[in-house]
Design a protein around this motif. Structure first.
Motif, PDB file in Angstrom:
ATOM      1  N   MET A   1     -43.789 -46.809 -31.330  1.00 31.10           N
ATOM      2  CA  MET A   1     -43.696 -47.210 -29.366  1.00 31.10           C
ATOM      3  C   MET A   1     -42.101 -47.378 -29.879  1.00 31.10           C
ATOM      4  N   ALA A   2     -41.639 -47.227 -28.613  1.00 34.48           N
ATOM      5  CA  ALA A   2     -39.721 -47.417 -27.945  1.00 34.48           C
ATOM      6  C   ALA A   2     -40.186 -47.152 -27.025  1.00 34.48           C
ATOM      7  N   TYR A   3     -38.371 -47.743 -26.636  1.00 36.12           N
ATOM      8  CA  TYR A   3     -38.335 -47.739 -25.299  1.00 36.12           C
ATOM      9  C   TYR A   3     -37.222 -46.823 -25.448  1.00 36.12           C
ATOM     10  N   ALA A   4     -37.151 -45.513 -24.798  1.00 36.21           N
ATOM     11  CA  ALA A   4     -36.090 -44.654 -24.738  1.00 36.21           C
ATOM     12  C   ALA A   4     -35.858 -43.867 -23.138  1.00 36.21           C
ATOM     13  N   SER A   5     -33.925 -43.010 -23.719  1.00 30.52           N
ATOM     14  CA  SER A   5     -33.780 -42.438 -22.427  1.00 30.52           C
ATOM     15  C   SER A   5     -34.927 -41.314 -21.431  1.00 30.52           C
ATOM     16  N   ALA A   6     -34.757 -41.229 -20.130  1.00 33.14           N
ATOM     17  CA  ALA A   6     -35.561 -40.033 -19.586  1.00 33.14           C
ATOM     18  C   ALA A   6     -34.796 -38.945 -20.792  1.00 33.14           C
ATOM     19  N   LEU A   7     -33.541 -38.488 -20.482  1.00 33.35           N
ATOM     20  CA  LEU A   7     -32.685 -37.564 -20.992  1.00 33.35           C
ATOM     21  C   LEU A   7     -33.823 -37.137 -22.557  1.00 33.35           C
ATOM     22  N   GLN A   8     -33.653 -38.156 -23.950  1.00 29.29           N
ATOM     23  CA  GLN A   8     -34.322 -37.410 -24.759  1.00 29.29           C
ATOM     24  C   GLN A   8     -36.057 -37.700 -25.024  1.00 29.29           C
ATOM     25  N   ALA A   9     -36.304 -38.603 -23.805  1.00 26.88           N
ATOM     26  CA  ALA A   9     -37.989 -38.817 -23.997  1.00 26.88           C
ATOM     27  C   ALA A   9     -39.166 -37.646 -23.298  1.00 26.88           C
ATOM     28  N   LYS A  10     -38.261 -37.282 -22.009  1.00 21.38           N
ATOM     29  CA  LYS A  10     -38.712 -36.424 -21.195  1.00 21.38           C
ATOM     30  C   LYS A  10     -39.260 -34.824 -22.107  1.00 21.38           C
ATOM     31  N   PRO A  11     -38.525 -34.307 -22.506  1.00 21.56           N
ATOM     32  CA  PRO A  11     -39.489 -32.972 -22.969  1.00 21.56           C
ATOM     33  C   PRO A  11     -40.101 -33.041 -24.126  1.00 21.56           C
ATOM     34  N   HIS A  12     -40.409 -34.268 -24.738  1.00 22.47           N
ATOM     35  CA  HIS A  12     -40.993 -34.694 -25.799  1.00 22.47           C
ATOM     36  C   HIS A  12     -43.003 -34.703 -24.939  1.00 22.47           C
ATOM     37  N   ILE A  13     -42.634 -35.223 -23.621  1.00 25.37           N
ATOM     38  CA  ILE A  13     -43.814 -36.055 -22.867  1.00 25.37           C
ATOM     39  C   ILE A  13     -43.852 -34.818 -22.079  1.00 25.37           C
TER      40      ILE A  13
END
Length: 329
Positions: free
Chosen positions: A205-217
């Protein structure tokens, strides 16, 4: 009336007049030389990108070059301290995150500056909500399901952060504490390596920025549970906030932010002029679009509004830091 009394009354009147016209005159003559915006982090990050965007838009209106100076080191302390000790004339500013302007004062035993004494808050440019994301192996798709999963797997889960005392650490510690989940905190030296370990399953689990996380989502490599703060974000409008899902604690409703500050004794009229120019620049359509694309929410507040927000959030962050047990030298 005596001549001496008359002279004294004239002196008082002239002083009052000078005060009345002094502030507008200061604002009108500012700036008189190039402006330096110190970004206390490395080039290429979100703070740096935003600083360069704003500098490009503000320079023509102000009639002076605006230089972005990356002074990275010590969680934003080095660059912020340089501005705190700069001449208070509005020609040296800091564009930073909430850690160096707010939470560091609770994390560090000693800081070379005192934000509330050495700096004046100019404008909160944007808030930075984060996404709560998990590895696909985690059997949860909503916040309530995740809390139940954490409780069932006491002592078995790990959460990442991009630094001790950063929001992902504080929020993860709060979740672990309130659910008695006994999760392990794994701090990284940046968000990118944290994200790689989440994708690889080394952390759950982690809290992450949309900039970093969105491509992986989008690629299905991680799952998104919710977003922090009070509002959904433009780049992921279908992802509900954690508060919408019943996580009403203040820990999930506050967000980090990006903001501008100046040396404490900077004239009020100059501070107001800078705030006005920051707002005008940030509200230009291409800048607004870029801010939204980074997963941020535009604020561009006045000095007074920023000061009120700061005062309201200060005790919340202090409590979160104390709860996490984080302390740095």
């Amino acid at each position: 009336m005596s001549h001496s009394l008359t002279r004294r009354l004239w002196a008082v009147a002239l002083a009052a007049a000078a005060i009345g016209v002094g502030a507008p005159a200061q604002a009108q003559s500012y700036p008189t030389k190039p402006i330096r915006i110190v970004v206390p982090f490395a080039a290429g990050g979100a703070t740096d990108i935003l600083a360069r965007l704003l500098a490009e838009k503000m320079a023509p209106r102000l009639g002076q070059a605006i230089i972005v100076d990356n002074k990275a080191g010590a969680a934003g302390i080095l660059g912020t301290d340089a501005v705190a000790k700069a001449p208070p004339d509005g020609h040296t500013l800091v564009l930073s995150l909430s850690n160096s302007l707010l939470t560091n004062q609770f994390l560090y035993e000693k800081l070379p500056y005192d934000v509330q004494r050495d700096l004046v808050l100019v404008s909160q440019i944007a808030t930075a909500p984060l996404l709560l994301v998990v590895h696909p192996s985690v059997a949860a798709n909503t916040a309530p399901e995740l809390l139940q999963y954490m409780s069932r797997n006491k002592g078995k889960l790990s959460y990442g952060s991009y630094g001790i005392g950063a929001y992902p650490h504080l929020a993860g510690a709060h979740m672990s504490d309130t659910q008695k989940a006994d999760m392990t905190h794994v701090p990284y030296k940046g968000e990118a390596p944290m994200m790689q370990d989440l994708i690889g399953g080394q952390i759950q689990m982690a809290y992450a920025s949309a900039l970093q996380a969105k491509p992986h989502i989008d690629a299905g490599k991680i799952k998104v549970i919710g977003v922090t703060g009070e509002h959904r974000i433009a780049v992921l409008p279908n992802v509900p906030t954690l508060a919408e899902q019943g996580l009403k604690d203040e820990a999930y409703r506050v967000t980090g932010w990006l903001a501008v500050a100046a040396p404490a004794a900077t004239p009020k009229a100059v501070v107001q002029r800078i705030a006005d120019e920051l707002r005008a620049a940030s509200e230009q359509p291409d800048v607004k679009a870029r801010i939204a694309a980074m997963g941020f929410e535009l604020k561009a507040s006045t000095p007074e509004a920023f000061a009120a927000t700061y005062k309201r959030e200060l005790p919340v962050w202090e409590r979160l830091v104390k709860q996490s047990g984080a302390k740095l030298e």
